[in-house]
Design an enzyme around this catalytic site. Structure first.
Site, PDB file in Angstrom:
ATOM      1  N   GLU A 398       1.277  -1.372  -0.133  1.00 53.68           N
ATOM      2  CA  GLU A 398      -0.206  -0.084   0.447  1.00 53.68           C
ATOM      3  C   GLU A 398       0.606   1.015  -0.093  1.00 53.68           C
ATOM      4  O   GLU A 398       0.539   2.348  -0.295  1.00 53.68           O
ATOM      5  CB  GLU A 398      -1.200  -0.356   1.358  1.00 53.68           C
ATOM      6  N   PHE A 424      -6.060  -1.941   5.703  1.00 52.63           N
ATOM      7  CA  PHE A 424      -5.152  -2.518   5.132  1.00 52.63           C
ATOM      8  C   PHE A 424      -4.350  -0.807   4.601  1.00 52.63           C
ATOM      9  O   PHE A 424      -3.516  -0.335   4.808  1.00 52.63           O
ATOM     10  CB  PHE A 424      -5.382  -2.843   3.967  1.00 52.63           C
ATOM     11  N   HIS A 465     -10.840  -6.595   9.333  1.00 53.24           N
ATOM     12  CA  HIS A 465     -12.001  -6.187   7.562  1.00 53.24           C
ATOM     13  C   HIS A 465     -13.200  -5.182   8.324  1.00 53.24           C
ATOM     14  O   HIS A 465     -14.512  -5.579   7.220  1.00 53.24           O
ATOM     15  CB  HIS A 465     -12.328  -7.500   6.918  1.00 53.24           C
TER      16      HIS A 465
END
Ligand SMILES: Cc1ncc(C[n+]2csc(CCOP(=O)(O)OP(=O)(O)O)c2C)c(N)n1
Ligand SMILES: [Mg+2]
Length: 661
Positions: A398, A424, A465
């Site tokens: 990322e 993330f 998540h």
């Protein structure tokens, strides 16, 4: 001490290089005096390393970008940046490059094709990748050079950047100045390798070691590498062996450096050795030396006079606040009449596709977004329509991808980065907070990037998540934060986010992706930022939320026990900018307010709204302001635990309580 070879050089070129080496040395000697006199604040010395900055910059074309670090004064002087502007920069004055907003070597200038560093070192390498990617996409055969010290190669940014550059064959020269120390840490405590160049093999990358104190070797070898990369785009790792002759910065000294090391390297001084070589070759005479020195010292003094004569910088609060974002002239495009009933996920996909059709310079990057179509299938079919240059699958990295997006932006591209899950973004947090958010304020450089953030709980996905992490970003000046709750809004706001040249975090709630349908216009249209939606009107109470919280409110009001409640329901849609007017107007009318957020309580949007309402509407309130939020825990996995964590049920109790207050 140094083996110079003048093969391939004319005498004029040899003299030109001498003068280029001399200039940063003489500037530094002057700066060290000014530092002692308290006339400049901090100084990172590049004495002993000038041949690298000068040599690498010399072989670049004028419009090829270079990304220096804190010891690369020679890059600026070789690129012929006016000295008075450098001096103004270090004095925090308006004629510098950051309007007094950033210090030391944290500045760049597009006029001279230099991108300045941020303190965090490593991000430079990812930004260079973005510039190189832009060069590759526009097929201009340009090469990009980026610097790092050997200490910086321990950062994840280095590894991510080299890996991506290698996988994408980006035309970048990664120039590592191996000068023995990173602050007080010797190389042996930084890495196991003797040579930084040995790391190239780990990324399938060509690498070289060059004597960084030999200007002719630097020039010849770098010129050859650059010419080869221009013909056949690829990254190359180059290690320059050199030594840091002074402290990390002037205040910290060199006590921890063994004297013998300093003595040995002093004999290898790049300027002294080169001068004596030129003297031996009868190319440089003592008369010439004196003349060149006087000429440069005169230039330094004249430019210092200009900089010292410049008044201290001043600014107003309004001026500073207006420097955070690039002015965006909202381009209103009204929706067409033809509509289709689609889900949130479809609206985002349609909107993204239409923006790709509208903006030729728009690139999408993310994990598994090409052939696979993204984990939520938002970019399904995009690869076929737009091709692999614009729809880019990325490795799992990322940080460097967000940095590359910034490099693309500097070269005039727009980028949408799909975070696979908003959770993330932590792995790319540094560039969002320090590179994108601060860019326009620091040097008027836009960061034309949208980060798509699939977020939120209620899907049984556990702690990593399920987070809704908008408050990490609303806290940081320089970012825009958008959070739609409906398909219609999502499509129009995404179009605006992509149009807007500022960095936008665009939150998309996963639990709403496939559960919320709406009639959505089929063509491209835009919705302005900073305008809340008033979904219901009533005089009893104001209910404020965004994202999934909006649906919890609407569903609660449908329950029999609340059927008589007349509420203003405000969907914020945009958190930064924020529609404070809509909030205050409603609260002044109803006198009661609940702010519902899916995020955990402390430091969230609800807390700030509550404080703002108190400040603006205190005398209108008939009940305490109520904040409702998730429990102060990570998001749990099991259904019953997650239900307990989320604030939906507690909202119902609060609604009763505040209505009855
Ligand atoms: C992320 C981060 N950690 C720590 C620092 C503090 N710091 C600034 S420069 C530096 C040493 C860098 O060493 P190296 O990359 O070898 O470059 P050199 O200073 O030797 O030229 C350190 C530790 C920083 N700026 N950023
Ligand atoms: Mg170092």
């Amino acid at each position: 001490m140094i083996d110079f070879s003048k093969k391939g050089f004319t005498d004029e070129k040899l003299i030109e290089l001498y003068k280029l080496l001399l200039k940063p040395r003489l500037i530094e000697e002057k700066m060290l005096i000014l530092l002692r006199q308290g006339k400049i604040s901090k100084w990172f010395s590049g004495i002993g390393q000038e041949a690298i900055s000068v040599g690498v910059t010399s072989i670049l074309a004028t419009d090829e970008y270079i990304l220096p670090m804190h010891r690369n004064l020679g890059v600026f002087t070789t690129k012929k940046v006016p000295l008075n502007r450098l001096f103004s920069q270090w004095q925090g004055k308006a004629n510098g490059f950051t309007n007094g907003r950033d210090r030391s070597f944290h500045f760049g200038t597009n006029e001279y094709h230099i991108i300045g560093m941020i303190s965090h070192l490593g991000p430079q390498m990812g930004v260079a990748n973005g510039v190189a990617l832009a060069n590759l996409l526009s097929k201009n055969n340009q090469v990009t050079a980026v610097f790092s010290g050997e200490g910086g190669t321990s950062e994840g940014d280095f590894h991510e950047a080299l890996n991506v550059a290698s996988v994408w064959s980006l035309p970048v020269m990664f120039c590592i100045e191996h000068n023995g120390y990173g602050l007080s840490t010797p190389s042996s405590q930084q890495m196991k390798n003797q040579n930084v160049a040995d790391k190239g093999i780990g990324y399938g990358m060509e690498s070289y070691t060059i004597d960084g104190n030999n200007i002719l070797e630097v020039y010849t070898k770098m010129d050859k590498i650059a010419q080869s990369i221009r013909k056949k785009p690829r990254p190359v790792l180059i290690e320059f062996k050199t030594f840091r002759m002074r402290g990390h910065e002037e205040a910290s000294g060199t006590k921890y450096v063994p004297k013998e090391l300093l003595d040995t390297w002093a004999l290898k001084d790049p300027l002294e050795n080169y001068a004596s070589f030129l003297r031996d070759e009868k190319i440089l005479t003592e008369v010439m030396e004196v003349e060149f020195k006087q000429e440069i010292i005169r230039e330094i003094n004249e430019n210092l006079d200009i900089a010292f004569a410049e008044s201290e910088i001043n600014s107003t609060i309004e001026n500073e606040l207006s420097a955070i974002y690039k002015t965006f002239n909202y381009n209103e495009v009204n929706p067409n009449i033809v509509k289709e009933k689609i889900r949130l996920v479809d609206a985002i996909s349609n909107g993204l596709r239409q923006s790709m059709e509208k903006h030729d310079n728009l690139v999408i990057m993310g994990q598994d977004i090409a052939e696979y179509g993204g984990v939520f299938k938002i970019t399904d079919g995009f690869l076929e329509q737009f091709g692999k240059e614009r729809i880019r699958n990325t490795p799992i990295c990322e940080s460097t991808i967000i940095e590359a997006a910034y490099g693309l932006s500097i070269k005039g591209y727009k980028t949408v980065v799909e975070l696979q899950f908003s959770d993330f973004v932590t792995s790319g947090f540094n560039p969002v907070i320090n590179l994108l958010a601060k860019s326009y304020y620091r040097w008027n450089q836009q960061a034309d990037i949208v980060l798509r953030m699939p977020c939120g709980a209620g899907v049984g996905a556990g702690p990593f998540h399920s987070q809704t992490n908008e408050a990490w970003f609303t806290k940081t000046p320089g970012l825009k934060v958008i959070y739609p709750a409906f398909p219609y809004d999502a499509k129009g706001l995404l179009a605006t986010a992509i149009d807007d040249p500022n960095p936008v975090l665009f939150f998309e709630h996963k639990a709403l992706y496939r559960s919320i349908y709406q009639e959505v216009p089929t063509d491209y249209y835009t919705i302005p930022f900073g305008k809340a939606a008033l979904l219901h009107e009533g005089n009893d109470i104001t209910l404020i939320s965004y994202g999934q919280g909006v649906h919890w409110i609407l569903n609660t009001l449908k329950l029999a026990e609340f059927s008589s409640v007349k509420a203003d329901v405000i969907d914020l849609r945009s958190l930064q900018p924020l529609d404070t007017e809509a909030i205050y107007k409603s609260v002044k009318k109803t006198g009661r307010v609940i702010i519902l957020q899916e995020d955990t309580m402390f430091g969230g949007i609800a807390s700030d709204l509550s404080a703002m309402i108190t400040e603006e509407c205190f005398s209108y309130l008939d009940a305490p302001i109520k904040r409702i939020a998730s429990l102060e825990t990570p998001v749990p996995f099991a259904v019953a635990l997650e239900k307990n964590f989320l604030p939906n049920e507690r909202f119902k109790l609060a609604l009763k309580e505040i209505l009855e207050y």
